[in-house]
Structures are given as C-alpha cells and as structure tokens.
Design an enzyme around this catalytic site. Structure first.
Site, mmCIF file in Angstrom:
data_model
loop_
_atom_site.group_PDB
_atom_site.id
_atom_site.type_symbol
_atom_site.label_atom_id
_atom_site.label_comp_id
_atom_site.label_asym_id
_atom_site.label_seq_id
_atom_site.Cartn_x
_atom_site.Cartn_y
_atom_site.Cartn_z
ATOM 1 N N LYS A 79 -7.053 -24.172 23.117
ATOM 2 C CA LYS A 79 -5.721 -23.651 22.766
ATOM 3 C C LYS A 79 -4.937 -23.256 24.024
ATOM 4 O O LYS A 79 -3.715 -23.480 24.089
ATOM 5 C CB LYS A 79 -5.849 -22.469 21.797
ATOM 6 C CG LYS A 79 -6.423 -22.852 20.431
ATOM 7 C CD LYS A 79 -5.555 -23.874 19.680
ATOM 8 C CE LYS A 79 -6.009 -24.057 18.241
ATOM 9 N NZ LYS A 79 -5.186 -25.025 17.489
ATOM 10 N N TYR A 95 -12.781 -23.201 21.591
ATOM 11 C CA TYR A 95 -11.501 -23.008 20.887
ATOM 12 C C TYR A 95 -10.470 -22.356 21.810
ATOM 13 O O TYR A 95 -9.336 -22.838 21.923
ATOM 14 C CB TYR A 95 -11.759 -22.132 19.658
ATOM 15 C CG TYR A 95 -10.565 -21.934 18.750
ATOM 16 C CD1 TYR A 95 -10.067 -22.971 17.963
ATOM 17 C CD2 TYR A 95 -9.943 -20.695 18.640
ATOM 18 C CE1 TYR A 95 -8.986 -22.775 17.110
ATOM 19 C CE2 TYR A 95 -8.871 -20.494 17.786
ATOM 20 C CZ TYR A 95 -8.399 -21.537 17.021
ATOM 21 O OH TYR A 95 -7.329 -21.350 16.180
HETATM 22 P P1 NAD Z 1 -7.789 -25.423 8.051
HETATM 23 O O1 NAD Z 1 -9.235 -25.497 8.403
HETATM 24 O O2 NAD Z 1 -7.394 -25.100 6.663
HETATM 25 O O3 NAD Z 1 -7.026 -26.743 8.502
HETATM 26 C C1 NAD Z 1 -7.398 -27.508 9.608
HETATM 27 C C2 NAD Z 1 -7.014 -28.938 9.346
HETATM 28 O O4 NAD Z 1 -7.376 -29.744 10.469
HETATM 29 C C3 NAD Z 1 -7.720 -29.514 8.121
HETATM 30 O O5 NAD Z 1 -6.765 -30.175 7.313
HETATM 31 C C4 NAD Z 1 -8.687 -30.524 8.725
HETATM 32 O O6 NAD Z 1 -8.914 -31.653 7.893
HETATM 33 C C5 NAD Z 1 -7.924 -30.943 9.979
HETATM 34 N N1 NAD Z 1 -8.851 -31.558 10.944
HETATM 35 C C6 NAD Z 1 -9.960 -31.024 11.479
HETATM 36 N N2 NAD Z 1 -10.561 -31.944 12.264
HETATM 37 C C7 NAD Z 1 -9.799 -33.058 12.226
HETATM 38 C C8 NAD Z 1 -9.886 -34.353 12.836
HETATM 39 N N3 NAD Z 1 -10.894 -34.708 13.638
HETATM 40 N N4 NAD Z 1 -8.902 -35.254 12.564
HETATM 41 C C9 NAD Z 1 -7.901 -34.939 11.756
HETATM 42 N N5 NAD Z 1 -7.748 -33.741 11.166
HETATM 43 C C10 NAD Z 1 -8.702 -32.818 11.393
HETATM 44 O O7 NAD Z 1 -7.196 -24.319 9.044
HETATM 45 P P2 NAD Z 1 -5.715 -23.757 9.240
HETATM 46 O O8 NAD Z 1 -5.834 -22.292 9.310
HETATM 47 O O9 NAD Z 1 -4.762 -24.369 8.288
HETATM 48 O O10 NAD Z 1 -5.434 -24.252 10.733
HETATM 49 C C11 NAD Z 1 -4.374 -25.101 11.093
HETATM 50 C C12 NAD Z 1 -4.119 -24.943 12.593
HETATM 51 O O11 NAD Z 1 -3.687 -23.608 12.846
HETATM 52 C C13 NAD Z 1 -5.342 -25.174 13.481
HETATM 53 O O12 NAD Z 1 -4.956 -25.839 14.656
HETATM 54 C C14 NAD Z 1 -5.795 -23.758 13.808
HETATM 55 O O13 NAD Z 1 -6.500 -23.678 15.022
HETATM 56 C C15 NAD Z 1 -4.455 -23.061 13.892
HETATM 57 N N6 NAD Z 1 -4.515 -21.616 13.719
HETATM 58 C C16 NAD Z 1 -4.847 -21.063 12.507
HETATM 59 C C17 NAD Z 1 -4.896 -19.684 12.394
HETATM 60 C C18 NAD Z 1 -5.213 -18.999 11.108
HETATM 61 O O14 NAD Z 1 -5.365 -17.764 11.122
HETATM 62 N N7 NAD Z 1 -5.316 -19.680 10.005
HETATM 63 C C19 NAD Z 1 -4.611 -18.871 13.504
HETATM 64 C C20 NAD Z 1 -4.304 -19.467 14.704
HETATM 65 C C21 NAD Z 1 -4.241 -20.847 14.811
#
Ligand code: NAD
Length: 261
Positions: free
Chosen positions: A163, A159
């Site tokens: 990133k 990860y």
């Molecule tokens: P989440 O798990 O709710 O959403 C992730 C989404 O990615 C889901 O809709 C999933 O279906 C989709 N996904 C995963 N694999 C896939 C694939 N092969 N093809 C298509 N879609 C796919 O998590 P989130 O927190 O909403 O995360 C969204 C983004 O934000 C991610 O990139 C995550 O790394 C980033 N992020 C989140 C946080 C946090 O604290 N929530 C912090 C930093 C970064």
C-alpha cells in the site's frame, strides 16, 4: 450548480463484485457512468451487482480476470474496449491483506502474492489503461490504498509495503501523465465494514478495540468510500492529482490524544 455527472464516462472497478468495490461500482453507476464490474471468482456475485445497477436504470457488465496476471489484465482491457468503446475511469480496488505472520515466520510466496495483487495488479491495470486514456486525452485512475500506507501493522508487512508502494506509484504516475489529461489519485480508507475485516467486526471485543482507534468511534460504510470515488472521478476534482485522500473517520489524527496527551 454542482455537477457530479459521469454520463458518457466508462469505468472499470476491479474487485467490484463485493465489499468496497460493489459500493464503488454502484455509486459510479448512480452518477451516470457505464461500469465494468470486474471479479476474479464468483460470477454470481458480479452478476448480482450488475442486476442491482440495471434495476436502478444504470449500465453495467461483469468481466473476469486475475489482476496479478498481466496477460489476463490486457485481455480484460480489450474486452472492455470492445464492449464500451473505451475507458475513462479506472478504480484499482482489488486487494488482499494476506494471513498475519511476522517477517521471520512469513512464507515468501504469500508475501509475493500480496504484492502481486495489491501493487503489481494496479500497475498492470494502469499500464493497460493509460494508452487508451491518452488517446482520448482524458482519464482518471483511482488507487485504493489504505491507512496502512501510513500506519505500520504488525504481522502484515506485505500489505503495508504494497500500500505504501501504491501511494508512491500514484504520485509518480500522476507526474508522468499530468500533461496528458490524466489524473491519478489514491484513497486511503480506514476501517470500513466489509468481508475483508469480518473477523474483527463480528467479535464485540475486537470491534470495541478497533472503534477506539477511530476518532469518530465507528467503522466506515462502503458507500462512504463510493461517494469519494465518484467525486474524485468527476470534473469537480479537476485540479486534484498525485495525492492520497484519507477517508478514515479520523484514524490518522492520533485518536488516543482525544482525552489529553
Ligand atoms: P474484499 O475482500 O471484500 O474485496 C477484495 C476484492 O479483491 C475481492 O472482490 C476479491 O475478489 C478481489 N481480489 C483479490 N485478489 C484478486 C486477484 N488476484 N485478482 C482480481 N481480484 C482480486 O475487501 P474490501 O474491504 O472490499 O477491500 C477493497 C480494497 O480496499 C482492497 O484493496 C483493500 O486493501 C482496501 N481497503 C479496505 C479497507 C477496509 O477496511 N475494508 C481498509 C483499507 C483499504
């Protein structure tokens, strides 16, 4: 007069059916954009986002694809072009952190899968979007990285590597496209309350430990990312490209130094 209007812009939000993606899709639609709500699994959830947007008078449609599959991504962009007539805003939000494992115990196939979704996915989507944006001489690509493009995270080397790679991809692509009317930026969220980190916020002790790592002392809300995406996608951000904006409640400013060094 401040103008955050996205009327006439067509946006794709990958992973738009839940978590941060849902908030981003809803905020872009509220600002006037027509939104492609992308999902991988779970049409019902994607349709619920579309319905919520339409209820408020916005325009949206659900589209399915696995972003780690280049042929599926090209098909996705073709479908959006047929439905919307083009694409102006791409938000590469879909991502996964994978299971926690040290490098020596990691499964290389799982490592590759995280890279395929978190780094190759945005690359495939950008690759397919750019010729379409070039033709229109306008476009914005927003890559959702993480504070873990900066902060190492034990057990999540795939990860953090993905990133950090996405951050440098953002800068390089911005350099390549700056004279073509295309801006490329990244947002590094801190800890935002979504399903991806439910195991942490659902447990009081883990939540307390996490809050201590945040200068503001609380998790972020998905709409606090959506608002920044809308700003960066708008003409208000017309001179911003090739950089990462941290939206993290002060996670990156060494909160442990709040009470003396
Ligand atoms: P989440 O798990 O709710 O959403 C992730 C989404 O990615 C889901 O809709 C999933 O279906 C989709 N996904 C995963 N694999 C896939 C694939 N092969 N093809 C298509 N879609 C796919 O998590 P989130 O927190 O909403 O995360 C969204 C983004 O934000 C991610 O990139 C995550 O790394 C980033 N992020 C989140 C946080 C946090 O604290 N929530 C912090 C930093 C970064």
């Amino acid at each position: 007069m401040i103008n955050l209007d996205l009327q006439g812009r067509r946006a794709l939000v990958t992973g738009g059916s839940g978590g941060l993606g849902r908030a981003i899709a809803e905020t872009l639609a509220a600002a006037g954009a027509q939104v492609a709500v992308h999902y991988r699994k779970g049409l019902d959830e994607a349709e619920a986002v579309v319905a919520a947007i339409q209820k408020l008078g916005g325009r949206a449609q659900a589209f399915q694809a696995d972003v780690s599959d280049p042929a599926a991504v090209e098909k996705l962009l073709q479908e959006i072009e047929s439905a919307f007539g083009g694409l102006d805003i791409l938000v590469n939000n879909a991502g996964m952190d994978g299971p926690r494992a040290s490098v020596s115990e990691d499964d290389p196939q799982v490592w590759e899968k995280v890279l395929a979704v978190d780094l190759m996915g945005p690359y495939y989507c950008a690759r397919a979007a750019i010729p379409r944006m070039e033709k229109a001489k306008r476009g914005v690509i927003i890559n959702i990285t993480s504070v873990h493009e900066f902060i190492p995270w034990e057990g999540y080397s795939a990860y953090t590597s993905a990133k950090a790679g996405l951050s440098m991809f953002t800068k390089t692509l911005a350099q390549e496209t700056a004279d073509k009317g295309i801006r490329v930026v990244a947002i590094a969220p801190g800890a935002i309350q979504t399903p991806i980190n439910q195991s942490v916020w659902a447990d009081p002790q883990s939540l307390k430990d996490l809050d201590e790592k945040i200068s503001m002392g609380r998790l972020g809300r998905p709409e606090e990312i959506g608002n920044v995406v809308a700003f960066l996608a708008s003409d208000l951000a017309s001179y911003i490209t090739g950089t990462t904006l941290a939206v993290d409640g002060g996670m990156l400013i060494y909160p442990e130094f709040r009470h003396g060094g």
